[in-house]
Write a protein that holds these residues in place. Structure first.
Motif, mmCIF file in Angstrom:
data_model
loop_
_atom_site.group_PDB
_atom_site.id
_atom_site.type_symbol
_atom_site.label_atom_id
_atom_site.label_comp_id
_atom_site.label_asym_id
_atom_site.label_seq_id
_atom_site.Cartn_x
_atom_site.Cartn_y
_atom_site.Cartn_z
ATOM 1 N N ASN A 136 0.841 -1.200 0.000
ATOM 2 C CA ASN A 136 0.000 0.000 0.000
ATOM 3 C C ASN A 136 0.879 1.254 0.000
ATOM 4 O OD1 ASN A 136 -1.724 2.209 0.953
ATOM 5 N ND2 ASN A 136 -3.237 0.601 1.373
ATOM 6 N N GLY A 137 0.525 2.227 -0.829
ATOM 7 C CA GLY A 137 1.299 3.456 -0.937
ATOM 8 C C GLY A 137 1.394 4.233 0.372
ATOM 9 N N ILE A 138 0.410 4.063 1.231
ATOM 10 C CA ILE A 138 0.427 4.756 2.518
ATOM 11 C C ILE A 138 1.621 4.313 3.355
ATOM 12 C CG2 ILE A 138 -0.820 5.034 4.710
ATOM 13 C CD1 ILE A 138 -3.420 4.855 3.140
ATOM 14 N N LEU A 139 1.987 3.043 3.225
ATOM 15 C CA LEU A 139 3.122 2.514 3.984
ATOM 16 C C LEU A 139 4.424 3.172 3.541
ATOM 17 C CD1 LEU A 139 2.165 -1.277 4.001
ATOM 18 C CD2 LEU A 139 1.997 0.343 5.901
ATOM 19 N N ALA A 145 8.219 9.474 6.011
ATOM 20 C CA ALA A 145 8.082 10.421 7.123
ATOM 21 C C ALA A 145 8.978 10.017 8.292
ATOM 22 C CB ALA A 145 6.628 10.494 7.578
ATOM 23 N N ASP A 146 9.095 8.718 8.536
ATOM 24 C CA ASP A 146 9.941 8.223 9.618
ATOM 25 C C ASP A 146 11.418 8.498 9.318
ATOM 26 O OD1 ASP A 146 10.424 6.626 12.075
ATOM 27 O OD2 ASP A 146 11.381 5.247 10.659
ATOM 28 N N LEU A 147 11.831 8.284 8.077
ATOM 29 C CA LEU A 147 13.208 8.568 7.678
ATOM 30 C C LEU A 147 13.520 10.051 7.849
ATOM 31 C CD1 LEU A 147 13.582 6.468 4.390
ATOM 32 C CD2 LEU A 147 14.617 5.971 6.610
ATOM 33 N N HIS A 148 12.569 10.891 7.473
ATOM 34 C CA HIS A 148 12.772 12.328 7.589
ATOM 35 C C HIS A 148 12.944 12.741 9.051
ATOM 36 C CE1 HIS A 148 12.652 16.468 6.255
ATOM 37 N NE2 HIS A 148 11.749 16.747 7.188
ATOM 38 N N TRP A 174 16.472 8.146 2.323
ATOM 39 C CA TRP A 174 15.410 9.155 2.327
ATOM 40 C C TRP A 174 15.196 9.742 0.931
ATOM 41 C CZ3 TRP A 174 15.707 14.497 1.356
ATOM 42 C CH2 TRP A 174 14.596 15.250 1.733
ATOM 43 N N MET A 175 16.295 10.022 0.227
ATOM 44 C CA MET A 175 16.191 10.595 -1.113
ATOM 45 C C MET A 175 15.533 9.626 -2.086
ATOM 46 S SD MET A 175 19.887 12.541 -1.376
ATOM 47 C CE MET A 175 19.695 12.936 -3.123
ATOM 48 N N TYR A 176 15.869 8.354 -1.970
ATOM 49 C CA TYR A 176 15.238 7.353 -2.837
ATOM 50 C C TYR A 176 13.757 7.216 -2.500
ATOM 51 C CZ TYR A 176 20.071 5.976 -3.898
ATOM 52 O OH TYR A 176 21.399 5.967 -4.281
ATOM 53 N N ALA A 177 13.458 7.199 -1.187
ATOM 54 C CA ALA A 177 12.071 7.043 -0.746
ATOM 55 C C ALA A 177 11.204 8.215 -1.177
ATOM 56 C CB ALA A 177 12.014 6.880 0.766
ATOM 57 N N ALA A 188 6.963 19.787 -1.588
ATOM 58 C CA ALA A 188 7.073 20.409 -0.270
ATOM 59 C C ALA A 188 8.454 20.231 0.341
ATOM 60 C CB ALA A 188 6.014 19.821 0.667
ATOM 61 N N LYS A 189 9.231 19.294 -0.189
ATOM 62 C CA LYS A 189 10.531 18.986 0.403
ATOM 63 C C LYS A 189 11.707 19.448 -0.469
ATOM 64 C CE LYS A 189 9.355 16.631 4.178
ATOM 65 N NZ LYS A 189 7.941 16.998 4.205
ATOM 66 N N GLU A 190 11.465 20.282 -1.452
ATOM 67 C CA GLU A 190 12.519 20.666 -2.391
ATOM 68 C C GLU A 190 13.713 21.345 -1.721
ATOM 69 O OE1 GLU A 190 11.118 22.861 -5.727
ATOM 70 O OE2 GLU A 190 10.084 21.154 -6.635
ATOM 71 N N SER A 191 13.441 22.304 -0.841
ATOM 72 C CA SER A 191 14.548 23.012 -0.190
ATOM 73 C C SER A 191 15.325 22.086 0.740
ATOM 74 C CB SER A 191 14.020 24.218 0.601
ATOM 75 O OG SER A 191 13.152 23.792 1.631
ATOM 76 N N VAL A 192 14.617 21.198 1.423
ATOM 77 C CA VAL A 192 15.253 20.232 2.308
ATOM 78 C C VAL A 192 16.079 19.247 1.491
ATOM 79 C CG1 VAL A 192 14.862 18.554 4.149
ATOM 80 C CG2 VAL A 192 13.283 20.454 3.850
#
Length: 262
Positions: A136-139, A145-148, A174-177, A188-192
């Motif tokens: 499931n995509g939610i997982l 989110a956990d990696l971040h 994280w980047m791959y995920a 939303a995460k472009e700057s990060v």
């Protein structure tokens, strides 16, 4: 409709076989680098799947993939070592301790195993692909989110250099995920992303130098009584020490700048 994870996995499958074929035909450095990048990306998927299901269910594909990756990594490290030696014209060290012939042998051995690697990759893809199709995509979004959160915690602390390489692995994961979640999350995460990408590059450059240092240590070059070797080694150590300090300072400064990243 395929999920972002399914699309990502399918692209990895296509690229892996293309790059393995390219290296088998040409043995070019770029082809091996591209192959290793794809292997890293596939390993990232399997690592995620092991968090969702169980490590035991994905033990075989993880082991097969790790074996291929390690052999490709040994060649890559030797290539980087030779590049560094040639950059500073350390011909004596190269010829006595890290000859080009050894790299040719490593390439030839890897290419001989290419047919077996192809079969292993097919098995890896078949076994892990079943889980990708039913995840499931939610997982994937929860995992991202956990990696971040882990990244924010690690980079907010005073991280010792012995943990930098593991931090880089976490950043890569994280980047791959980021490719497995909805496009809105990516935007939303472009700057990060820009910050962490630059940080992992800085750590990578530092780690390459640490690898050179380790190679010198393993060969115990500092014990040589040969005057030509001593001369080359003195120059090599001077350059290595200076470069390491510079790279360390860059990483420290980037970690210090973390508080400005949202």
């Amino acid at each position: 409709m395929p999920s972002p994870l399914q699309k990502y996995f399918a692209q990895r499958v296509k690229n892996l076989f293309n790059h393995l074929h390219d290296f088998d035909v040409s043995a070019e450095e770029g082809a091996l680098h591209d192959l290793r990048v794809e292997l890293k990306k596939l390993r990232a998927v399997i690592k995620f799947l092991q968090q969702v299901y169980s490590k035991q269910k994905l033990k075989k594909p993880a082991h097969l993939l790790r074996t291929i990756f390690q052999q490709a990594g040994e060649i890559r490290e030797y290539q980087l070592l030779q590049q560094w030696l040639r950059k500073y014209h350390l011909k004596v060290l190269e010829e006595r301790y890290f000859p080009a012939e050894r790299l040719h042998e490593m390439n030839a051995d890897f290419r001989k195993q290419a047919p077996a690697f192809k079969n292993d990759l097919k098995e890896i893809i078949e076994l892990s692909g079943r889980f990708v199709a039913h995840t499931n995509g939610i997982l994937a979004e929860q995992y991202f989110a956990d990696l971040h959160a882990q990244l924010q915690e690690k980079t907010s602390a005073d991280l010792p250099s012995r943990e930098w390489h593991d931090l880089r692995k976490l950043i890569k994961q994280w980047m791959y995920a980021l490719n497995w979640v909805v496009p809105e999350e990516v935007g939303a995460k472009e700057s990060v992303l820009a910050y962490f990408n630059k940080l992992q590059e800085q750590i990578g450059q530092w780690h390459d130098l640490e690898m050179v240092k380790e190679a010198f240590s393993q060969k115990q070059i500092y014990l040589s009584q040969d005057m030509e070797v001593q001369k080359d080694f003195a120059l090599a150590w001077e350059k290595l020490t200076h470069s390491l300090k510079y790279r360390e300072r860059q990483v420290v400064e980037m970690l210090a700048a973390q508080q400005v990243v949202s």
